[in-house]
Design a protein around this motif. Structure first.
Motif, PDB file in Angstrom:
ATOM      1  N   VAL A  26       0.845  -1.195   0.000  1.00  0.00           N
ATOM      2  CA  VAL A  26       0.000   0.000   0.000  1.00  0.00           C
ATOM      3  C   VAL A  26       0.881   1.246   0.000  1.00  0.00           C
ATOM      4  CG1 VAL A  26      -1.671   1.314   1.343  1.00  0.00           C
ATOM      5  CG2 VAL A  26      -1.940  -1.141   1.101  1.00  0.00           C
ATOM      6  N   ARG A  27       1.935   1.210   0.797  1.00  0.00           N
ATOM      7  CA  ARG A  27       2.852   2.341   0.859  1.00  0.00           C
ATOM      8  C   ARG A  27       3.532   2.570  -0.492  1.00  0.00           C
ATOM      9  NH1 ARG A  27       6.393   0.489   4.588  1.00  0.00           N
ATOM     10  NH2 ARG A  27       4.686   0.267   6.028  1.00  0.00           N
ATOM     11  N   GLN A  29       2.373   1.688  -3.444  1.00  0.00           N
ATOM     12  CA  GLN A  29       1.365   2.169  -4.385  1.00  0.00           C
ATOM     13  C   GLN A  29       1.095   3.659  -4.173  1.00  0.00           C
ATOM     14  OE1 GLN A  29      -2.346   0.133  -4.078  1.00  0.00           O
ATOM     15  NE2 GLN A  29      -3.147   0.981  -5.974  1.00  0.00           N
ATOM     16  N   ARG A  30       1.030   4.077  -2.913  1.00  0.00           N
ATOM     17  CA  ARG A  30       0.815   5.491  -2.601  1.00  0.00           C
ATOM     18  C   ARG A  30       1.981   6.333  -3.114  1.00  0.00           C
ATOM     19  NH1 ARG A  30       1.423   6.227   3.275  1.00  0.00           N
ATOM     20  NH2 ARG A  30       3.565   6.250   2.589  1.00  0.00           N
ATOM     21  N   ASP A  31       3.214   5.835  -2.946  1.00  0.00           N
ATOM     22  CA  ASP A  31       4.390   6.556  -3.422  1.00  0.00           C
ATOM     23  C   ASP A  31       4.411   6.644  -4.946  1.00  0.00           C
ATOM     24  OD1 ASP A  31       5.154   6.891  -0.810  1.00  0.00           O
ATOM     25  OD2 ASP A  31       6.663   5.291  -0.838  1.00  0.00           O
ATOM     26  N   GLN A  33       1.801   6.674  -6.916  1.00  0.00           N
ATOM     27  CA  GLN A  33       0.790   7.651  -7.324  1.00  0.00           C
ATOM     28  C   GLN A  33       1.305   9.072  -7.119  1.00  0.00           C
ATOM     29  OE1 GLN A  33      -2.663   6.563  -5.085  1.00  0.00           O
ATOM     30  NE2 GLN A  33      -3.340   5.056  -6.599  1.00  0.00           N
TER      31      GLN A  33
END
Length: 86
Positions: A26-27, A29-31, A33
């Motif tokens: 998740v981390r 993927q957030r980075d 984006q």
């Protein structure tokens, strides 16, 4: 003691199980984006399309040709005079 309800007498609401998530993924993927947003911002601010680059290059070549055509050589005779020596 008849007024107190027993815990077992209350209807149980079973909450659905949440999806198990790998926090590292998740981390990441957030980075990704955030990087994609920054890249889009940089492209809009600094980037030019291929057509824009080609147009600018042809315009610069045209300007160079005009400038070279109007160049005056320092030791060259004027273009309307005849060469001396004939």
């Amino acid at each position: 003691m008849g007024d107190v309800l027993a815990v077992d007498a209350l209807p149980r609401q079973v909450a659905p199980m949440g999806e198990i998530v790998n926090l590292r993924g998740v981390r990441r993927q957030r980075d990704r984006q955030a990087q994609a947003l920054a890249a889009a911002d940089n492209r809009s601010r600094h980037g030019r399309t291929r057509a824009e680059k080609a147009r600018d290059e042809t315009e610069a070549a045209r300007q160079r040709a005009i400038l070279d055509g109007a160049r005056i050589e320092p030791n060259a005779p004027p273009p309307d005079s005849e060469p001396s020596g004939a």
